[in-house]
Design a protein around this motif. Structure first.
Motif, PDB file in Angstrom:
ATOM      1  N   SER A  50       0.840  -1.181   0.000  1.00  0.00           N
ATOM      2  CA  SER A  50       0.000   0.000   0.000  1.00  0.00           C
ATOM      3  C   SER A  50       0.881   1.239   0.000  1.00  0.00           C
ATOM      4  O   SER A  50       2.069   1.164   0.305  1.00  0.00           O
ATOM      5  CB  SER A  50      -0.945   0.018   1.211  1.00  0.00           C
ATOM      6  N   GLY A  51       0.299   2.365  -0.340  1.00  0.00           N
ATOM      7  CA  GLY A  51       0.992   3.635  -0.256  1.00  0.00           C
ATOM      8  C   GLY A  51       1.434   4.241  -1.569  1.00  0.00           C
ATOM      9  O   GLY A  51       1.902   5.384  -1.590  1.00  0.00           O
ATOM     10  N   GLY A  52       1.310   3.508  -2.660  1.00  0.00           N
ATOM     11  CA  GLY A  52       1.679   4.063  -3.949  1.00  0.00           C
ATOM     12  C   GLY A  52       0.710   5.133  -4.392  1.00  0.00           C
ATOM     13  O   GLY A  52      -0.367   5.303  -3.826  1.00  0.00           O
ATOM     14  N   GLY A  53       1.109   5.868  -5.399  1.00  0.00           N
ATOM     15  CA  GLY A  53       0.262   6.922  -5.910  1.00  0.00           C
ATOM     16  C   GLY A  53       1.033   7.879  -6.769  1.00  0.00           C
ATOM     17  O   GLY A  53       2.132   7.584  -7.235  1.00  0.00           O
ATOM     18  N   SER A  54       0.444   9.033  -6.974  1.00  0.00           N
ATOM     19  CA  SER A  54       1.023  10.074  -7.801  1.00  0.00           C
ATOM     20  C   SER A  54       1.388  11.272  -6.937  1.00  0.00           C
ATOM     21  O   SER A  54       0.618  11.676  -6.065  1.00  0.00           O
ATOM     22  CB  SER A  54       0.035  10.494  -8.895  1.00  0.00           C
ATOM     23  N   VAL A  55       2.564  11.817  -7.178  1.00  0.00           N
ATOM     24  CA  VAL A  55       3.048  12.942  -6.393  1.00  0.00           C
ATOM     25  C   VAL A  55       3.907  13.830  -7.284  1.00  0.00           C
ATOM     26  O   VAL A  55       4.492  13.361  -8.266  1.00  0.00           O
ATOM     27  CB  VAL A  55       3.849  12.448  -5.165  1.00  0.00           C
ATOM     28  N   GLN A  56       3.974  15.100  -6.952  1.00  0.00           N
ATOM     29  CA  GLN A  56       4.820  16.006  -7.706  1.00  0.00           C
ATOM     30  C   GLN A  56       6.272  15.886  -7.258  1.00  0.00           C
ATOM     31  O   GLN A  56       6.569  15.438  -6.145  1.00  0.00           O
ATOM     32  CB  GLN A  56       4.337  17.448  -7.560  1.00  0.00           C
TER      33      GLN A  56
ATOM     34  N   LYS B 246       5.128  -7.135  13.150  1.00  0.00           N
ATOM     35  CA  LYS B 246       4.035  -7.091  12.185  1.00  0.00           C
ATOM     36  C   LYS B 246       4.418  -7.666  10.825  1.00  0.00           C
ATOM     37  O   LYS B 246       3.596  -7.649   9.909  1.00  0.00           O
ATOM     38  CB  LYS B 246       3.549  -5.654  12.001  1.00  0.00           C
ATOM     39  N   ASN B 247       5.649  -8.167  10.699  1.00  0.00           N
ATOM     40  CA  ASN B 247       6.151  -8.666   9.415  1.00  0.00           C
ATOM     41  C   ASN B 247       5.931  -7.642   8.306  1.00  0.00           C
ATOM     42  O   ASN B 247       5.502  -7.977   7.200  1.00  0.00           O
ATOM     43  CB  ASN B 247       5.491  -9.997   9.049  1.00  0.00           C
ATOM     44  N   THR B 248       6.252  -6.407   8.611  1.00  0.00           N
ATOM     45  CA  THR B 248       5.979  -5.301   7.706  1.00  0.00           C
ATOM     46  C   THR B 248       7.249  -4.515   7.421  1.00  0.00           C
ATOM     47  O   THR B 248       8.058  -4.280   8.323  1.00  0.00           O
ATOM     48  CB  THR B 248       4.908  -4.369   8.303  1.00  0.00           C
ATOM     49  N   VAL B 249       7.406  -4.120   6.174  1.00  0.00           N
ATOM     50  CA  VAL B 249       8.511  -3.275   5.761  1.00  0.00           C
ATOM     51  C   VAL B 249       7.943  -1.989   5.183  1.00  0.00           C
ATOM     52  O   VAL B 249       6.876  -1.995   4.561  1.00  0.00           O
ATOM     53  CB  VAL B 249       9.423  -3.994   4.742  1.00  0.00           C
ATOM     54  N   TYR B 250       8.661  -0.893   5.393  1.00  0.00           N
ATOM     55  CA  TYR B 250       8.241   0.410   4.917  1.00  0.00           C
ATOM     56  C   TYR B 250       9.339   1.018   4.057  1.00  0.00           C
ATOM     57  O   TYR B 250      10.518   0.743   4.239  1.00  0.00           O
ATOM     58  CB  TYR B 250       7.953   1.361   6.086  1.00  0.00           C
ATOM     59  N   LEU B 251       8.933   1.851   3.149  1.00  0.00           N
ATOM     60  CA  LEU B 251       9.880   2.639   2.371  1.00  0.00           C
ATOM     61  C   LEU B 251       9.399   4.081   2.369  1.00  0.00           C
ATOM     62  O   LEU B 251       8.404   4.410   1.715  1.00  0.00           O
ATOM     63  CB  LEU B 251      10.015   2.121   0.939  1.00  0.00           C
ATOM     64  N   GLN B 252      10.087   4.916   3.124  1.00  0.00           N
ATOM     65  CA  GLN B 252       9.805   6.338   3.141  1.00  0.00           C
ATOM     66  C   GLN B 252      10.582   6.985   2.010  1.00  0.00           C
ATOM     67  O   GLN B 252      11.811   6.913   1.979  1.00  0.00           O
ATOM     68  CB  GLN B 252      10.198   6.955   4.483  1.00  0.00           C
ATOM     69  N   MET B 253       9.880   7.601   1.088  1.00  0.00           N
ATOM     70  CA  MET B 253      10.489   8.198  -0.086  1.00  0.00           C
ATOM     71  C   MET B 253      10.294   9.707  -0.028  1.00  0.00           C
ATOM     72  O   MET B 253       9.169  10.200  -0.113  1.00  0.00           O
ATOM     73  CB  MET B 253       9.891   7.623  -1.368  1.00  0.00           C
ATOM     74  N   ASP B 254      11.383  10.422   0.131  1.00  0.00           N
ATOM     75  CA  ASP B 254      11.364  11.875   0.186  1.00  0.00           C
ATOM     76  C   ASP B 254      12.107  12.445  -1.013  1.00  0.00           C
ATOM     77  O   ASP B 254      12.889  11.764  -1.662  1.00  0.00           O
ATOM     78  CB  ASP B 254      12.013  12.377   1.480  1.00  0.00           C
ATOM     79  N   SER B 255      11.873  13.714  -1.270  1.00  0.00           N
ATOM     80  CA  SER B 255      12.535  14.405  -2.384  1.00  0.00           C
ATOM     81  C   SER B 255      12.428  13.612  -3.678  1.00  0.00           C
ATOM     82  O   SER B 255      13.407  13.408  -4.400  1.00  0.00           O
ATOM     83  CB  SER B 255      14.007  14.675  -2.042  1.00  0.00           C
ATOM     84  N   LEU B 256      11.229  13.166  -3.970  1.00  0.00           N
ATOM     85  CA  LEU B 256      11.017  12.319  -5.136  1.00  0.00           C
ATOM     86  C   LEU B 256      11.321  13.060  -6.433  1.00  0.00           C
ATOM     87  O   LEU B 256      11.081  14.265  -6.555  1.00  0.00           O
ATOM     88  CB  LEU B 256       9.586  11.798  -5.150  1.00  0.00           C
ATOM     89  N   LYS B 257      11.854  12.302  -7.374  1.00  0.00           N
ATOM     90  CA  LYS B 257      12.212  12.815  -8.686  1.00  0.00           C
ATOM     91  C   LYS B 257      11.437  12.066  -9.757  1.00  0.00           C
ATOM     92  O   LYS B 257      10.971  10.948  -9.536  1.00  0.00           O
ATOM     93  CB  LYS B 257      13.715  12.650  -8.942  1.00  0.00           C
TER      94      LYS B 257
ATOM     95  N   VAL C 164       5.831  10.145 -10.395  1.00  0.00           N
ATOM     96  CA  VAL C 164       6.338  11.439  -9.950  1.00  0.00           C
ATOM     97  C   VAL C 164       6.346  12.378 -11.152  1.00  0.00           C
ATOM     98  O   VAL C 164       7.006  12.104 -12.157  1.00  0.00           O
ATOM     99  CB  VAL C 164       7.744  11.334  -9.353  1.00  0.00           C
ATOM    100  N   SER C 165       5.632  13.458 -11.046  1.00  0.00           N
ATOM    101  CA  SER C 165       5.553  14.432 -12.123  1.00  0.00           C
ATOM    102  C   SER C 165       6.428  15.633 -11.806  1.00  0.00           C
ATOM    103  O   SER C 165       6.505  16.093 -10.664  1.00  0.00           O
ATOM    104  CB  SER C 165       4.108  14.877 -12.347  1.00  0.00           C
ATOM    105  N   SER C 166       7.088  16.146 -12.824  1.00  0.00           N
ATOM    106  CA  SER C 166       7.979  17.281 -12.652  1.00  0.00           C
ATOM    107  C   SER C 166       7.284  18.594 -12.973  1.00  0.00           C
ATOM    108  O   SER C 166       6.158  18.622 -13.487  1.00  0.00           O
ATOM    109  CB  SER C 166       9.218  17.125 -13.528  1.00  0.00           C
TER     110      SER C 166
END
Length: 120
Positions: free
Chosen positions: A7-13, A75-86, A118-120
């Protein structure tokens, strides 16, 4: 028997952030490691980040300093925090887990993938 739910995917600038989550469930004895891979159209799947059950992590060079992988072993869970996306981060992101099965063998499992755009 083992499922990975992302979960957590999507569109971001560009410059924005997303947080991906992946929860493993099923007949799990132990998890050696969990990680995130990504694949853009026409490109090979590549490792983005991986973390062991002990907390040791590694990243592909292009995301170092921008992405952070973490896990919740209970929780057998992994996370990926993605900042400053390009824009070049745009891809389908796949969760992967190396899991010890009930026969004591190591098997790999994959999530279905979640789109990150990720849109520029």
């Amino acid at each position: 028997q083992v499922q990975l739910v992302e979960s957590g995917g999507g569109s971001v600038q560009a410059g924005g952030s997303l947080r991906l989550s992946c929860a493993a469930s099923g007949s799990i004895l132990s998890i050696y490691s969990m990680g995130w891979y990504r694949q853009a159209p026409g490109k090979q799947r590549e490792l983005v980040a991986r973390i062991t059950s002990g907390g040791s992590s590694n990243y592909m060079d292009s995301v170092k300093g921008r992405f952070t992988i973490s896990r919740d072993n209970a929780k057998n869970t992994v996370y990926l925090q993605m900042d400053s996306l390009k824009a070049e981060d745009t891809a389908v992101y796949y969760c992967n887990a190396a899991i010890r099965d009930r026969l004591g063998r190591r098997n790999e499992y994959w999530g279905q993938g979640t789109q990150v755009t990720v849109s520029s």
